[in-house]
Write an enzyme that holds these catalytic residues in place. Structure first.
Site, PDB file in Angstrom:
ATOM      1  N   GLU A   1      20.998  80.666 -44.115  1.00 23.93           N
ATOM      2  CA  GLU A   1      21.566  79.748 -45.449  1.00 23.93           C
ATOM      3  C   GLU A   1      22.184  78.268 -44.689  1.00 23.93           C
ATOM      4  OE1 GLU A   1      20.460  80.142 -48.172  1.00 23.93           O
ATOM      5  OE2 GLU A   1      19.762  81.914 -48.077  1.00 23.93           O
TER       6      GLU A   1
ATOM      7  N   LEU B   1      19.035  68.465 -36.700  1.00 19.38           N
ATOM      8  CA  LEU B   1      19.315  69.237 -37.832  1.00 19.38           C
ATOM      9  C   LEU B   1      20.319  68.232 -38.982  1.00 19.38           C
ATOM     10  CD1 LEU B   1      19.674  72.999 -37.714  1.00 19.38           C
ATOM     11  CD2 LEU B   1      18.065  71.805 -38.832  1.00 19.38           C
ATOM     12  N   GLY B   2      21.242  67.514 -38.231  1.00 18.62           N
ATOM     13  CA  GLY B   2      21.697  66.805 -38.977  1.00 18.62           C
ATOM     14  C   GLY B   2      23.174  67.416 -39.608  1.00 18.62           C
TER      15      GLY B   2
ATOM     16  N   CYS C   1       9.446  81.518 -71.146  1.00 19.32           N
ATOM     17  CA  CYS C   1       9.869  80.131 -70.668  1.00 19.32           C
ATOM     18  C   CYS C   1      10.052  79.240 -71.646  1.00 19.32           C
ATOM     19  CB  CYS C   1       9.106  79.787 -69.550  1.00 19.32           C
ATOM     20  SG  CYS C   1       9.837  78.041 -69.060  1.00 19.32           S
TER      21      CYS C   1
ATOM     22  N   CYS D   1       3.219  76.633 -63.993  1.00 21.02           N
ATOM     23  CA  CYS D   1       3.286  77.784 -64.954  1.00 21.02           C
ATOM     24  C   CYS D   1       2.091  78.725 -65.119  1.00 21.02           C
ATOM     25  CB  CYS D   1       3.618  76.866 -66.296  1.00 21.02           C
ATOM     26  SG  CYS D   1       4.780  75.839 -66.141  1.00 21.02           S
TER      27      CYS D   1
ATOM     28  N   TYR E   1      27.631  79.053 -52.755  1.00 19.98           N
ATOM     29  CA  TYR E   1      26.361  79.518 -52.589  1.00 19.98           C
ATOM     30  C   TYR E   1      26.137  80.658 -51.380  1.00 19.98           C
ATOM     31  CZ  TYR E   1      21.539  79.480 -51.383  1.00 19.98           C
ATOM     32  OH  TYR E   1      20.345  79.854 -51.063  1.00 19.98           O
TER      33      TYR E   1
ATOM     34  N   ASP F   1      21.515  77.738 -56.402  1.00 19.60           N
ATOM     35  CA  ASP F   1      21.320  76.363 -55.612  1.00 19.60           C
ATOM     36  C   ASP F   1      20.412  75.687 -56.453  1.00 19.60           C
ATOM     37  OD1 ASP F   1      18.859  77.613 -55.450  1.00 19.60           O
ATOM     38  OD2 ASP F   1      18.686  77.359 -53.278  1.00 19.60           O
TER      39      ASP F   1
END
Ligand code: SF4
Length: 342
Positions: A41, A84-85, A210, A201, A124, A142
């Protein structure tokens, strides 16, 4: 399963058939390892699944348990993270591993609130670990989940103002049974079916209920408030070689942007001073890089020192060993630019 079944039931039935096989996921029916959930994560906060996967595999091979990561050398972890920053996250990763090892006996706490107390663990990540690794009915929200929920309920209020509404609506869907699978099912639906552009969809297990689909507005949701343009900062990087063919690097301050990372000395955009050498020449072209809040344009100056020149600050690294350094992406671009033009 009918179109009137609760959203969670339909989503879980779909997940059981279509779940993605990801390196950090446990086999169906097994509880995931909190260390792997946490590591994945944190990595996924700034990159995509295909980009994170090789980093994840390399980390767990080298540091299979949180205690192994806690005992790792800081420079080795920063170097493994390079590319990865968002390097503050790598520093927090280590802080968190060390806190879990020292304060929790090497076991991640199993509630959202205790997880939130760990360094670098936000709402999160805490919810994701609590749900996926410990089976707690935490609501994981998220960008993917916000998008799915905005469409399911046809929420037209733009982000970020709509965040609280979307979180509240997402919580109404979270089931008490299999909350970890449900969270991962939402992630899979958001990444593969209810995609930002052209949601699929026809393939969606939630299509029958939906509201955005029914209203024909799915593709335009969630709406977003217009963003301010990113400013451009300009600066200079200094490529300095000594007679042995080593290049001068410097360690950035621990706090702030790219904290603790090595860099080619640079000035003008984020503090820093130029090495006191002479004979600088400006290389043609420029290096461009975009951070989350600004664009950066660096000109690159190059010079060679005499044998008796001493750096006031920094350390020399042979060119063929630059790859071992924890150089952030922008500085790797400077290296490539200098090698191409110096
Ligand atoms: Fe997204 Fe379409 Fe499914 Fe609605 S029906 S949740 S818009 S993929």
């Amino acid at each position: 399963m009918t179109k009137d079944s609760p959203v969670a039931d339909r989503l879980l039935a779909w997940y059981d058939r279509h779940r993605r096989d990801l390196p950090w996921r446990s086999p169906p029916g097994e509880r995931a390892d909190p260390y792997r959930v946490w590591l994945s994560e944190i990595m996924l906060q700034q990159t995509t699944v295909p980009a994170a996967a090789p980093y994840f595999r390399a980390f767990v091979e080298r540091w299979p348990r949180v205690e192994d990561l806690a005992a790792a050398d800081t420079d080795a972890v920063m170097a493994a993270w390079a590319g990865l920053g968002y390097y503050a996250r790598a520093r927090n990763l280590l802080k968190c591993a060390r806190a879990v090892a020292a304060e929790h006996g090497g076991r991640f706490p199993d509630t959202e609130s205790a997880l939130l107390d760990l360094p670098g663990v936000g709402a999160y990540t805490a919810a994701a670990i609590a749900a996926i690794a410990f089976g707690r009915p935490a609501t994981v929200v998220d960008g993917n989940v916000e998008r799915v929920v905005a469409r399911l309920f046809a929420v037209e209020e733009p982000l970020p103002g709509a965040k609280a509404t979307l979180r509240r609506l997402a919580a109404t869907l979270t089931p008490p049974q299999r909350p970890g699978d449900y969270a991962q099912a939402m992630m899979d639906l958001g990444s593969g079916v209810c995609t930002p552009r052209k949601p699929r969809c026809m393939l969606c297990p939630l299509a029958a209920g939906c509201a955005a689909r029914a209203a024909g507005i799915a593709e335009g949701l969630p709406r977003k408030a217009p963003k301010a343009d990113k400013p451009t900062r300009r600066g200079t990087a200094y490529w300095l070689l000594n007679p042995e063919g080593a290049v001068l690097l410097r360690r950035r301050a621990e706090s702030g942007l790219l904290g603790g990372m090595a860099e080619i000395p640079s000035t003008g955009w984020d503090g820093g001073t130029a090495p006191q050498a002479t004979g600088w020449r400006c290389l043609p072209g420029a290096v461009r890089h975009t951070f989350s809040h600004f664009h950066l344009e660096l000109e690159v100056m190059a010079a060679r020192t005499g044998a008796d020149w001493r750096a006031a600050d920094g350390f020399w690294v042979p060119l063929d060993r630059l790859g071992e350094q924890a150089l952030p992406s922008v500085m790797r671009k400077v290296v490539r630019h200098a090698l191409a033009h110096a």
